[in-house]
Design a protein around this motif. Sequence first.
Motif, PDB file in Angstrom:
ATOM      1  N   CYS A 182      54.431  14.826  77.214  1.00  0.00           N
ATOM      2  CA  CYS A 182      55.341  15.845  76.684  1.00  0.00           C
ATOM      3  C   CYS A 182      55.979  16.688  77.782  1.00  0.00           C
ATOM      4  N   SER A 183      55.400  16.679  78.981  1.00  0.00           N
ATOM      5  CA  SER A 183      55.964  17.458  80.077  1.00  0.00           C
ATOM      6  C   SER A 183      57.012  16.680  80.861  1.00  0.00           C
ATOM      7  N   ALA A 184      57.155  15.380  80.554  1.00  0.00           N
ATOM      8  CA  ALA A 184      58.086  14.529  81.304  1.00  0.00           C
ATOM      9  C   ALA A 184      59.494  14.661  80.757  1.00  0.00           C
ATOM     10  N   GLU A 185      60.455  14.265  81.560  1.00  0.00           N
ATOM     11  CA  GLU A 185      61.854  14.289  81.150  1.00  0.00           C
ATOM     12  C   GLU A 185      62.088  13.298  80.013  1.00  0.00           C
ATOM     13  N   ASP A 186      62.941  13.693  79.069  1.00  0.00           N
ATOM     14  CA  ASP A 186      63.314  12.832  77.954  1.00  0.00           C
ATOM     15  C   ASP A 186      64.294  11.780  78.462  1.00  0.00           C
ATOM     16  N   SER A 187      63.801  10.555  78.693  1.00  0.00           N
ATOM     17  CA  SER A 187      64.632   9.557  79.356  1.00  0.00           C
ATOM     18  C   SER A 187      64.153   8.148  79.042  1.00  0.00           C
ATOM     19  N   ARG A 195      55.135  18.356  68.044  1.00  0.00           N
ATOM     20  CA  ARG A 195      56.563  18.692  67.917  1.00  0.00           C
ATOM     21  C   ARG A 195      57.202  17.993  66.723  1.00  0.00           C
ATOM     22  N   PHE A 196      56.586  16.917  66.246  1.00  0.00           N
ATOM     23  CA  PHE A 196      57.179  16.129  65.172  1.00  0.00           C
ATOM     24  C   PHE A 196      56.406  16.267  63.855  1.00  0.00           C
ATOM     25  N   GLY A 197      55.704  17.377  63.717  1.00  0.00           N
ATOM     26  CA  GLY A 197      55.183  17.721  62.403  1.00  0.00           C
ATOM     27  C   GLY A 197      53.721  17.420  62.132  1.00  0.00           C
ATOM     28  N   ASN A 198      52.930  17.126  63.161  1.00  0.00           N
ATOM     29  CA  ASN A 198      51.493  16.879  62.949  1.00  0.00           C
ATOM     30  C   ASN A 198      51.245  15.842  61.848  1.00  0.00           C
ATOM     31  N   THR A 199      51.921  14.724  61.954  1.00  0.00           N
ATOM     32  CA  THR A 199      51.873  13.730  60.884  1.00  0.00           C
ATOM     33  C   THR A 199      50.561  12.954  60.837  1.00  0.00           C
ATOM     34  N   LEU A 200      49.671  13.197  61.789  1.00  0.00           N
ATOM     35  CA  LEU A 200      48.334  12.600  61.706  1.00  0.00           C
ATOM     36  C   LEU A 200      47.658  13.014  60.403  1.00  0.00           C
ATOM     37  N   SER A 201      47.961  14.230  59.961  1.00  0.00           N
ATOM     38  CA  SER A 201      47.351  14.730  58.727  1.00  0.00           C
ATOM     39  C   SER A 201      47.797  13.931  57.514  1.00  0.00           C
ATOM     40  N   GLU A 202      48.984  13.297  57.578  1.00  0.00           N
ATOM     41  CA  GLU A 202      49.442  12.497  56.448  1.00  0.00           C
ATOM     42  C   GLU A 202      48.545  11.280  56.247  1.00  0.00           C
ATOM     43  N   ILE A 255      44.920   2.710  63.603  1.00  0.00           N
ATOM     44  CA  ILE A 255      45.147   3.124  64.989  1.00  0.00           C
ATOM     45  C   ILE A 255      46.429   3.955  65.017  1.00  0.00           C
ATOM     46  N   ALA A 256      46.307   5.235  65.333  1.00  0.00           N
ATOM     47  CA  ALA A 256      47.454   6.142  65.347  1.00  0.00           C
ATOM     48  C   ALA A 256      47.935   6.358  66.769  1.00  0.00           C
ATOM     49  N   THR A 257      49.240   6.418  66.936  1.00  0.00           N
ATOM     50  CA  THR A 257      49.819   6.562  68.268  1.00  0.00           C
ATOM     51  C   THR A 257      51.126   7.344  68.203  1.00  0.00           C
ATOM     52  N   ASN A 258      51.743   7.531  69.343  1.00  0.00           N
ATOM     53  CA  ASN A 258      53.077   8.108  69.510  1.00  0.00           C
ATOM     54  C   ASN A 258      53.275   9.411  68.734  1.00  0.00           C
ATOM     55  N   MET A 259      54.245   9.457  67.797  1.00  0.00           N
ATOM     56  CA  MET A 259      54.643  10.703  67.167  1.00  0.00           C
ATOM     57  C   MET A 259      53.544  11.334  66.328  1.00  0.00           C
ATOM     58  N   PRO A 280      64.779  13.645  64.173  1.00  0.00           N
ATOM     59  CA  PRO A 280      64.935  12.264  64.627  1.00  0.00           C
ATOM     60  C   PRO A 280      63.601  11.716  65.105  1.00  0.00           C
ATOM     61  N   ASN A 281      63.575  10.396  65.380  1.00  0.00           N
ATOM     62  CA  ASN A 281      62.405   9.853  66.056  1.00  0.00           C
ATOM     63  C   ASN A 281      62.426  10.291  67.516  1.00  0.00           C
ATOM     64  N   ASN A 282      61.414   9.926  68.286  1.00  0.00           N
ATOM     65  CA  ASN A 282      61.310  10.442  69.653  1.00  0.00           C
ATOM     66  C   ASN A 282      61.784   9.443  70.704  1.00  0.00           C
TER      67      ASN A 282
END
Length: 404
Positions: free
Chosen positions: A80-85, A56-63, A47-51, A257-259
């Motif tokens: 991704c359109s929301a404020e970083d908070s 923006r964080f490198g398309n790591t699903l492909s890993e 089960i893949a989620t988050n980053m 960094p992480n998100n």
Amino acid sequence: MSQATDSVIRDSRRHVAIATGTRADWGLLSPIARGLSQRNDVKVSIIATNMHLDSRFGNTLSEIENDGFEVAERVPVIDCSAEDSPLERAKATGRATIGFAEALSRLKPDILLILGDRFEMLGAATAAQMMRVPIVHISGGEITRGAIDDSLRHAITKLAALHLTATETYRRRVINMGEPENLVINTGAIGVDNLMRIEPLTPGQLEEQLGIRIDRNTLLVTYHPVTLSSNDISLAVGELLDALDRFPDSTVIFTYPNNDAGADTIIPMIRKYAADNPGRVALVASLGRVRYLSALKAVGAVVGNSSSGIVEVPSAHIPTVNIGNRQEGRLASRSVINCGESADEISAAITEALSEDGRRRAELSPNPYHNADTLSKMVEAIAETPLSSLSVKNFTDPFPLENS
């Protein structure tokens, strides 16, 4: 063997769902997933989620896919359109709870495997508890006083039924939290085991892929948001970049960094720094497991505030410069050099790390997270612990209680 008989055999396998949300946790979980999938009595679903779902964080699903696994479910959590908070991360935790509940309802696994302490994993654990899916938790009992992850980790521990800890100290801490002793196993840290097993790329291959010189003066830098700090993160990153400027002969590999809240401040700053230092600084959204572990065997030191600097790096026998208090409370090798967040403190620590004394100390210092046969211990515990012992959470009092 008839098709009907074969179906019964397949259905009798233990179904282990594995939650992964970042490049870092998949790098740790991948060998466990492979070890489980190689058993005839286990079925694995990812089960893949988050980053993993954020380009923006490198398309790591492909890993995950490159490691030979299909992604059974995708649980998007970040807007991704929301404020970083912090507010957005709280909402994302709610989305994770809903998304994992739906995914678990479809997959119907026997066990959910969770590593660490991230907000999306708290959502996954909450959903699993409500769906009556027993949780196996890796890396409980640890302390990181500078990050909100500390509380999330302890919360996941109390939701989990089976615990695989990285040291005996952490095992005892989980038991002190009321978890049954027979269900808390000191396996050692899987990242250290991975480092021991990896067939590394050569420095030349890394240089070709990253486009910079790599030698024993190269610095591998990762700086994450410090989620419990009220300080201006841009000032802290500015101090780090100022410190790196004082080592013009050292090439730098920067990873994203992480998100967590604050990443949108860090990323533009390190992008600009890389653009301003072509040929000296390589910026990579995600190195991936093989390149990261290969880099540890080629560079001179690791700099930043990532848990990897504390857990895995000492087994590469190179120094870690650990900045600030994000990892405060973790057991650490003598190869870890702690420092404050000012440019003077960071540069002094880097100077020590690259010195002969710093290198020698790193070469000789044992890693408290190393344990023989970590991978096999984890795979065996996940595959063979009776499900009946995990179906009901029991609280074990660490101290005798007076009769009321």
